[in-house]
Design an enzyme around this catalytic site. Structure first.
Site, PDB file in Angstrom:
ATOM      1  N   HIS A 126      -0.787  -3.375  11.899  1.00 58.82           N
ATOM      2  CA  HIS A 126      -0.054  -3.558  10.645  1.00 58.82           C
ATOM      3  C   HIS A 126       0.734  -4.867  10.635  1.00 58.82           C
ATOM      4  O   HIS A 126       1.912  -4.900  10.271  1.00 58.82           O
ATOM      5  CB  HIS A 126       0.850  -2.362  10.364  1.00 58.82           C
ATOM      6  CG  HIS A 126       0.124  -1.229   9.717  1.00 58.82           C
ATOM      7  ND1 HIS A 126       0.567  -0.570   8.598  1.00 58.82           N
ATOM      8  CD2 HIS A 126      -1.060  -0.650  10.022  1.00 58.82           C
ATOM      9  CE1 HIS A 126      -0.287   0.372   8.254  1.00 58.82           C
ATOM     10  NE2 HIS A 126      -1.293   0.347   9.111  1.00 58.82           N
ATOM     11  N   GLU A 155      -6.764   3.772   1.780  1.00 54.64           N
ATOM     12  CA  GLU A 155      -6.304   4.595   2.906  1.00 54.64           C
ATOM     13  C   GLU A 155      -4.860   4.287   3.242  1.00 54.64           C
ATOM     14  O   GLU A 155      -4.088   5.189   3.587  1.00 54.64           O
ATOM     15  CB  GLU A 155      -7.208   4.352   4.121  1.00 54.64           C
ATOM     16  CG  GLU A 155      -6.972   5.302   5.288  1.00 54.64           C
ATOM     17  CD  GLU A 155      -5.949   4.825   6.315  1.00 54.64           C
ATOM     18  OE1 GLU A 155      -5.639   5.571   7.249  1.00 54.64           O
ATOM     19  OE2 GLU A 155      -5.444   3.678   6.159  1.00 54.64           O
ATOM     20  N   ASP A 195     -11.630   4.283  12.594  1.00 56.98           N
ATOM     21  CA  ASP A 195     -10.428   3.504  12.293  1.00 56.98           C
ATOM     22  C   ASP A 195      -9.914   2.869  13.576  1.00 56.98           C
ATOM     23  O   ASP A 195     -10.545   2.936  14.629  1.00 56.98           O
ATOM     24  CB  ASP A 195      -9.376   4.434  11.673  1.00 56.98           C
ATOM     25  CG  ASP A 195      -8.429   3.740  10.720  1.00 56.98           C
ATOM     26  OD1 ASP A 195      -8.130   2.547  10.920  1.00 56.98           O
ATOM     27  OD2 ASP A 195      -7.966   4.396   9.770  1.00 56.98           O
ATOM     28  N   ASP A 209      -7.436  -3.692  11.133  1.00 56.60           N
ATOM     29  CA  ASP A 209      -7.243  -2.374  10.532  1.00 56.60           C
ATOM     30  C   ASP A 209      -7.591  -2.499   9.045  1.00 56.60           C
ATOM     31  O   ASP A 209      -6.784  -2.971   8.256  1.00 56.60           O
ATOM     32  CB  ASP A 209      -5.787  -1.944  10.727  1.00 56.60           C
ATOM     33  CG  ASP A 209      -5.455  -0.595  10.143  1.00 56.60           C
ATOM     34  OD1 ASP A 209      -6.378   0.096   9.691  1.00 56.60           O
ATOM     35  OD2 ASP A 209      -4.259  -0.241  10.128  1.00 56.60           O
TER      36      ASP A 209
END
Length: 338
Positions: free
Chosen positions: A309, A200, A223, A169
Protein backbone atom coordinates in the site's frame (compact mmCIF):
# COMPACT_ATOMS: atom_id res chain seq x y z
CA UNK A 1 11.06 -14.91 -15.03
CA UNK A 2 8.87 -15.60 -18.06
CA UNK A 3 7.05 -12.67 -19.61
CA UNK A 4 8.35 -10.18 -17.06
CA UNK A 5 7.72 -7.33 -19.50
CA UNK A 6 3.99 -7.94 -19.07
CA UNK A 7 4.27 -7.67 -15.29
CA UNK A 8 6.06 -4.34 -15.67
CA UNK A 9 3.41 -3.09 -18.11
CA UNK A 10 0.64 -4.06 -15.72
CA UNK A 11 2.26 -2.31 -12.75
CA UNK A 12 2.77 0.92 -14.65
CA UNK A 13 -0.78 1.12 -16.01
CA UNK A 14 -3.23 3.49 -14.34
CA UNK A 15 -5.90 1.61 -12.42
CA UNK A 16 -6.99 3.39 -9.26
CA UNK A 17 -10.03 1.74 -7.62
CA UNK A 18 -13.13 2.47 -9.68
CA UNK A 19 -11.06 3.48 -12.71
CA UNK A 20 -9.53 0.20 -13.87
CA UNK A 21 -10.12 0.56 -17.62
CA UNK A 22 -6.50 0.83 -18.74
CA UNK A 23 -5.54 -2.33 -16.84
CA UNK A 24 -8.63 -4.17 -18.06
CA UNK A 25 -7.74 -3.56 -21.72
CA UNK A 26 -4.21 -4.91 -21.26
CA UNK A 27 -5.64 -8.04 -19.66
CA UNK A 28 -8.30 -8.43 -22.37
CA UNK A 29 -5.59 -8.21 -25.04
CA UNK A 30 -3.45 -10.85 -23.34
CA UNK A 31 -6.32 -13.23 -22.48
CA UNK A 32 -8.10 -13.17 -25.85
CA UNK A 33 -6.00 -15.85 -27.63
CA UNK A 34 -6.45 -18.37 -24.82
CA UNK A 35 -10.03 -17.85 -23.64
CA UNK A 36 -13.19 -19.72 -24.58
CA UNK A 37 -15.31 -16.77 -23.47
CA UNK A 38 -14.63 -13.24 -22.27
CA UNK A 39 -17.22 -10.87 -20.90
CA UNK A 40 -17.28 -7.65 -18.92
CA UNK A 41 -20.03 -7.19 -16.35
CA UNK A 42 -21.78 -4.02 -15.22
CA UNK A 43 -19.29 -3.50 -12.39
CA UNK A 44 -16.35 -3.64 -14.80
CA UNK A 45 -15.08 -7.08 -13.79
CA UNK A 46 -13.47 -8.97 -16.66
CA UNK A 47 -14.59 -12.61 -16.61
CA UNK A 48 -12.49 -15.05 -18.66
CA UNK A 49 -13.67 -18.64 -19.01
CA UNK A 50 -11.56 -21.65 -19.97
CA UNK A 51 -13.69 -24.79 -20.23
CA UNK A 52 -12.50 -28.19 -19.05
CA UNK A 53 -13.40 -31.72 -20.04
CA UNK A 54 -16.63 -33.52 -19.20
CA UNK A 55 -15.43 -35.05 -15.95
CA UNK A 56 -17.91 -36.55 -13.47
CA UNK A 57 -16.14 -34.52 -10.77
CA UNK A 58 -16.11 -31.26 -12.72
CA UNK A 59 -16.13 -28.12 -10.60
CA UNK A 60 -16.53 -24.45 -11.43
CA UNK A 61 -13.43 -22.72 -10.08
CA UNK A 62 -13.38 -18.94 -9.81
CA UNK A 63 -10.00 -17.28 -9.44
CA UNK A 64 -10.26 -13.58 -8.48
CA UNK A 65 -7.38 -11.12 -8.87
CA UNK A 66 -8.23 -7.46 -8.42
CA UNK A 67 -7.12 -4.95 -11.03
CA UNK A 68 -7.41 -1.85 -8.88
CA UNK A 69 -4.70 -0.04 -6.99
CA UNK A 70 -4.94 2.46 -4.14
CA UNK A 71 -5.01 6.16 -4.93
CA UNK A 72 -6.75 9.44 -4.22
CA UNK A 73 -9.60 11.60 -5.54
CA UNK A 74 -9.82 15.40 -5.72
CA UNK A 75 -12.48 16.60 -3.29
CA UNK A 76 -11.78 20.35 -3.28
CA UNK A 77 -9.70 22.88 -5.22
CA UNK A 78 -8.36 25.54 -2.89
CA UNK A 79 -7.93 29.22 -3.84
CA UNK A 80 -4.15 28.80 -4.04
CA UNK A 81 -4.51 26.01 -6.63
CA UNK A 82 -3.66 23.09 -4.38
CA UNK A 83 -5.98 20.09 -4.33
CA UNK A 84 -7.51 18.49 -1.26
CA UNK A 85 -7.87 14.75 -1.65
CA UNK A 86 -9.64 11.75 -0.16
CA UNK A 87 -8.69 8.09 -0.14
CA UNK A 88 -9.53 5.56 -2.82
CA UNK A 89 -8.43 2.58 -0.76
CA UNK A 90 -6.19 2.62 2.29
CA UNK A 91 -3.24 5.02 1.98
CA UNK A 92 -0.58 5.73 4.57
CA UNK A 93 -0.25 9.50 4.90
CA UNK A 94 3.42 9.12 5.82
CA UNK A 95 4.35 7.14 2.72
CA UNK A 96 2.34 9.44 0.42
CA UNK A 97 3.98 12.60 1.79
CA UNK A 98 6.35 14.30 -0.71
CA UNK A 99 5.67 11.58 -3.28
CA UNK A 100 4.59 12.04 -6.89
CA UNK A 101 1.16 11.21 -8.26
CA UNK A 102 -0.30 11.09 -11.75
CA UNK A 103 -3.81 11.79 -12.98
CA UNK A 104 -5.39 9.84 -15.83
CA UNK A 105 -4.86 12.73 -18.24
CA UNK A 106 -1.11 12.75 -17.53
CA UNK A 107 -1.05 15.71 -15.14
CA UNK A 108 1.43 15.09 -12.35
CA UNK A 109 1.70 16.44 -8.85
CA UNK A 110 3.46 16.19 -5.51
CA UNK A 111 1.73 15.30 -2.24
CA UNK A 112 2.21 17.85 0.53
CA UNK A 113 0.88 18.21 4.06
CA UNK A 114 -0.86 21.05 5.85
CA UNK A 115 1.45 21.22 8.86
CA UNK A 116 4.03 18.62 9.81
CA UNK A 117 3.53 15.04 8.65
CA UNK A 118 4.09 13.90 12.25
CA UNK A 119 1.17 16.02 13.42
CA UNK A 120 -1.04 14.60 10.65
CA UNK A 121 -1.10 11.27 12.54
CA UNK A 122 -1.79 9.32 9.35
CA UNK A 123 -4.83 11.46 8.48
CA UNK A 124 -5.05 11.77 4.69
CA UNK A 125 -7.38 14.75 5.12
CA UNK A 126 -4.27 16.71 6.08
CA UNK A 127 -2.68 16.05 2.68
CA UNK A 128 -2.94 18.01 -0.55
CA UNK A 129 -1.64 17.68 -4.10
CA UNK A 130 0.43 20.44 -5.71
CA UNK A 131 0.25 20.33 -9.53
CA UNK A 132 2.09 23.63 -9.93
CA UNK A 133 -1.07 25.68 -10.47
CA UNK A 134 -0.98 29.42 -9.82
CA UNK A 135 -4.47 29.54 -8.32
CA UNK A 136 -7.82 27.76 -8.39
CA UNK A 137 -8.77 28.98 -11.87
CA UNK A 138 -5.44 27.80 -13.22
CA UNK A 139 -5.80 24.41 -11.50
CA UNK A 140 -9.25 23.91 -13.07
CA UNK A 141 -7.63 23.96 -16.51
CA UNK A 142 -5.94 20.66 -15.64
CA UNK A 143 -8.09 18.81 -13.10
CA UNK A 144 -11.67 18.79 -11.85
CA UNK A 145 -13.51 17.57 -8.79
CA UNK A 146 -13.70 13.78 -8.76
CA UNK A 147 -10.54 13.23 -10.77
CA UNK A 148 -8.54 10.22 -9.47
CA UNK A 149 -4.78 10.09 -9.17
CA UNK A 150 -2.36 7.28 -8.38
CA UNK A 151 1.23 6.87 -7.32
CA UNK A 152 4.18 7.11 -9.66
CA UNK A 153 6.45 4.19 -8.77
CA UNK A 154 8.77 2.82 -11.47
CA UNK A 155 9.47 -0.88 -11.90
CA UNK A 156 12.94 -1.55 -10.46
CA UNK A 157 15.17 -4.60 -10.09
CA UNK A 158 16.76 -5.18 -6.70
CA UNK A 159 19.13 -7.84 -5.38
CA UNK A 160 18.27 -11.55 -5.06
CA UNK A 161 15.54 -11.61 -7.76
CA UNK A 162 13.46 -8.99 -5.99
CA UNK A 163 11.57 -6.17 -7.63
CA UNK A 164 10.09 -2.87 -6.47
CA UNK A 165 7.14 -1.04 -8.02
CA UNK A 166 3.85 0.68 -7.44
CA UNK A 167 0.68 -1.43 -7.65
CA UNK A 168 2.26 -4.84 -7.20
CA UNK A 169 -0.96 -5.06 -5.16
CA UNK A 170 -2.46 -6.54 -7.16
CA UNK A 171 -0.95 -6.59 -10.63
CA UNK A 172 1.01 -9.58 -9.37
CA UNK A 173 -2.24 -11.54 -9.13
CA UNK A 174 -3.38 -10.33 -12.55
CA UNK A 175 -0.11 -11.49 -14.08
CA UNK A 176 -0.35 -14.86 -12.33
CA UNK A 177 -3.85 -15.50 -13.66
CA UNK A 178 -2.82 -14.59 -17.20
CA UNK A 179 0.13 -16.96 -17.03
CA UNK A 180 -2.05 -19.72 -15.56
CA UNK A 181 -4.56 -19.17 -18.37
CA UNK A 182 -1.78 -19.61 -20.94
CA UNK A 183 -0.89 -22.92 -19.29
CA UNK A 184 -4.48 -24.17 -19.37
CA UNK A 185 -4.98 -26.23 -22.54
CA UNK A 186 -8.50 -27.26 -21.59
CA UNK A 187 -7.56 -30.84 -20.72
CA UNK A 188 -8.28 -30.41 -17.00
CA UNK A 189 -11.47 -31.59 -15.28
CA UNK A 190 -12.77 -28.14 -14.28
CA UNK A 191 -14.36 -25.11 -15.87
CA UNK A 192 -12.10 -22.28 -14.75
CA UNK A 193 -13.16 -18.66 -14.50
CA UNK A 194 -10.24 -16.23 -14.37
CA UNK A 195 -11.89 -13.10 -12.99
CA UNK A 196 -10.12 -9.76 -12.89
CA UNK A 197 -12.09 -7.78 -10.34
CA UNK A 198 -12.69 -4.10 -9.64
CA UNK A 199 -12.79 -2.07 -6.45
CA UNK A 200 -11.27 -4.64 -4.11
CA UNK A 201 -9.49 -1.82 -2.31
CA UNK A 202 -12.88 -0.24 -1.57
CA UNK A 203 -14.27 -3.27 0.25
CA UNK A 204 -14.09 -6.23 -2.16
CA UNK A 205 -17.00 -4.81 -4.16
CA UNK A 206 -16.37 -6.43 -7.53
CA UNK A 207 -15.89 -10.08 -6.66
CA UNK A 208 -19.26 -10.51 -4.94
CA UNK A 209 -21.40 -9.72 -8.00
CA UNK A 210 -19.07 -11.77 -10.21
CA UNK A 211 -19.40 -14.78 -7.91
CA UNK A 212 -23.17 -14.34 -7.83
CA UNK A 213 -23.22 -14.60 -11.63
CA UNK A 214 -20.78 -17.52 -11.89
CA UNK A 215 -22.03 -19.52 -8.89
CA UNK A 216 -18.64 -21.22 -8.42
CA UNK A 217 -18.08 -24.40 -6.46
CA UNK A 218 -14.67 -23.06 -5.39
CA UNK A 219 -13.44 -19.48 -5.09
CA UNK A 220 -9.76 -18.55 -4.86
CA UNK A 221 -8.48 -15.03 -4.23
CA UNK A 222 -5.11 -14.40 -5.88
CA UNK A 223 -3.50 -11.42 -4.20
CA UNK A 224 -0.54 -10.17 -2.19
CA UNK A 225 -0.05 -10.45 1.57
CA UNK A 226 2.11 -8.38 3.93
CA UNK A 227 5.52 -9.79 4.78
CA UNK A 228 6.67 -10.01 8.38
CA UNK A 229 10.40 -10.59 7.81
CA UNK A 230 11.55 -6.98 8.16
CA UNK A 231 11.13 -4.28 10.82
CA UNK A 232 7.49 -3.18 10.61
CA UNK A 233 4.29 -2.80 12.64
CA UNK A 234 2.99 -6.31 11.91
CA UNK A 235 3.78 -9.70 13.38
CA UNK A 236 3.49 -13.07 11.65
CA UNK A 237 5.33 -15.68 9.62
CA UNK A 238 5.19 -14.41 6.00
CA UNK A 239 8.62 -14.19 4.36
CA UNK A 240 9.69 -12.80 1.01
CA UNK A 241 11.48 -15.43 -1.07
CA UNK A 242 10.09 -18.43 0.83
CA UNK A 243 7.55 -19.46 -1.80
CA UNK A 244 3.93 -18.73 -2.63
CA UNK A 245 1.65 -18.23 0.36
CA UNK A 246 -1.32 -20.58 0.81
CA UNK A 247 -3.92 -18.67 2.80
CA UNK A 248 -5.30 -20.33 5.93
CA UNK A 249 -7.01 -17.40 7.62
CA UNK A 250 -7.33 -13.62 7.73
CA UNK A 251 -9.81 -11.35 9.57
CA UNK A 252 -12.32 -11.60 6.72
CA UNK A 253 -12.30 -15.35 5.98
CA UNK A 254 -11.37 -18.78 7.28
CA UNK A 255 -10.37 -20.86 4.26
CA UNK A 256 -11.95 -24.25 3.63
CA UNK A 257 -9.63 -26.97 4.94
CA UNK A 258 -10.14 -29.06 1.81
CA UNK A 259 -9.06 -26.15 -0.39
CA UNK A 260 -5.94 -25.56 1.72
CA UNK A 261 -5.11 -29.27 1.60
CA UNK A 262 -5.58 -29.40 -2.18
CA UNK A 263 -3.23 -26.44 -2.62
CA UNK A 264 -0.60 -28.10 -0.45
CA UNK A 265 -0.97 -31.29 -2.48
CA UNK A 266 -0.49 -29.36 -5.73
CA UNK A 267 2.63 -27.69 -4.33
CA UNK A 268 4.14 -30.99 -3.24
CA UNK A 269 3.33 -32.75 -6.51
CA UNK A 270 4.69 -29.93 -8.67
CA UNK A 271 7.60 -29.10 -6.33
CA UNK A 272 6.36 -25.55 -5.87
CA UNK A 273 7.87 -23.80 -2.83
CA UNK A 274 5.15 -22.59 -0.49
CA UNK A 275 4.41 -21.25 2.97
CA UNK A 276 1.20 -21.09 4.97
CA UNK A 277 -0.34 -17.66 5.50
CA UNK A 278 -2.13 -16.47 8.63
CA UNK A 279 -2.61 -12.72 9.06
CA UNK A 280 -4.55 -10.72 11.61
CA UNK A 281 -4.99 -7.55 9.52
CA UNK A 282 -6.34 -7.20 6.00
CA UNK A 283 -8.49 -9.28 3.70
CA UNK A 284 -9.09 -10.26 0.07
CA UNK A 285 -11.79 -11.05 -2.47
CA UNK A 286 -12.08 -14.47 -0.82
CA UNK A 287 -14.38 -12.87 1.75
CA UNK A 288 -17.05 -11.71 -0.69
CA UNK A 289 -16.88 -14.92 -2.74
CA UNK A 290 -17.30 -16.90 0.49
CA UNK A 291 -20.55 -15.10 1.31
CA UNK A 292 -22.02 -15.07 -2.19
CA UNK A 293 -25.26 -16.92 -3.06
CA UNK A 294 -25.66 -19.71 -0.44
CA UNK A 295 -21.94 -19.72 0.38
CA UNK A 296 -18.83 -20.83 -1.50
CA UNK A 297 -15.81 -22.85 -0.38
CA UNK A 298 -12.84 -20.52 -0.69
CA UNK A 299 -9.08 -20.35 -0.45
CA UNK A 300 -6.34 -17.88 -1.22
CA UNK A 301 -3.04 -17.75 -3.08
CA UNK A 302 -0.77 -14.83 -2.20
CA UNK A 303 2.71 -13.38 -2.58
CA UNK A 304 4.40 -11.93 0.49
CA UNK A 305 5.39 -8.30 -0.08
CA UNK A 306 7.22 -5.66 1.88
CA UNK A 307 5.95 -2.06 2.09
CA UNK A 308 2.46 -2.80 0.72
CA UNK A 309 0.00 0.00 0.00
CA UNK A 310 2.57 2.50 -1.15
CA UNK A 311 4.55 3.39 -4.28
CA UNK A 312 7.48 1.08 -3.45
CA UNK A 313 6.18 -2.43 -2.81
CA UNK A 314 8.86 -5.18 -2.84
CA UNK A 315 8.36 -8.81 -3.86
CA UNK A 316 10.31 -11.84 -5.06
CA UNK A 317 10.11 -12.86 -8.73
CA UNK A 318 10.52 -16.48 -7.63
CA UNK A 319 7.49 -16.21 -5.33
CA UNK A 320 5.48 -14.59 -8.13
CA UNK A 321 6.38 -17.38 -10.53
CA UNK A 322 5.53 -19.99 -7.89
CA UNK A 323 2.08 -18.45 -7.51
CA UNK A 324 1.40 -18.70 -11.24
CA UNK A 325 2.41 -22.36 -11.18
CA UNK A 326 0.10 -23.06 -8.24
CA UNK A 327 -2.83 -21.38 -10.01
CA UNK A 328 -2.17 -23.58 -13.06
CA UNK A 329 -1.88 -26.77 -11.01
CA UNK A 330 -4.95 -26.02 -8.86
CA UNK A 331 -7.05 -25.42 -11.99
CA UNK A 332 -6.31 -28.99 -13.12
CA UNK A 333 -6.80 -30.63 -9.72
CA UNK A 334 -9.65 -33.12 -9.49
CA UNK A 335 -11.92 -32.61 -6.49
CA UNK A 336 -13.74 -35.78 -5.56
CA UNK A 337 -15.95 -34.38 -2.79
CA UNK A 338 -19.53 -33.38 -3.57
Amino acid sequence: MRNEALLEELTQAFGVAGFEGEVREIIRREAQPYADEIREDAMGNLIVLKKGTDSPNKKRIMFAAHMDEIGFMVKKILPDGTLLICNLGWNWAGSAYNERVRFRNGVTGVVGCRGSIEDAKNDVKKLFVDIGAKDAEDAKKYVRLGDPCGYMGPYLHMQNDRICSKSLDNRIGCWQLLEALRDNDGSGPNDVYYVFTVQEELGCRGSGPAAEAIRPDIGVAVDITPAHDYPCDLEGSNEVGKGVAVKVCDPSVVCDERIVSAMETCCRQMEIPYQLEVIDQGGTDASSMNLSHYGVRVGGIAVATRYPHCQSCVASLKDIEAGARLCAAFAKHEFIWG
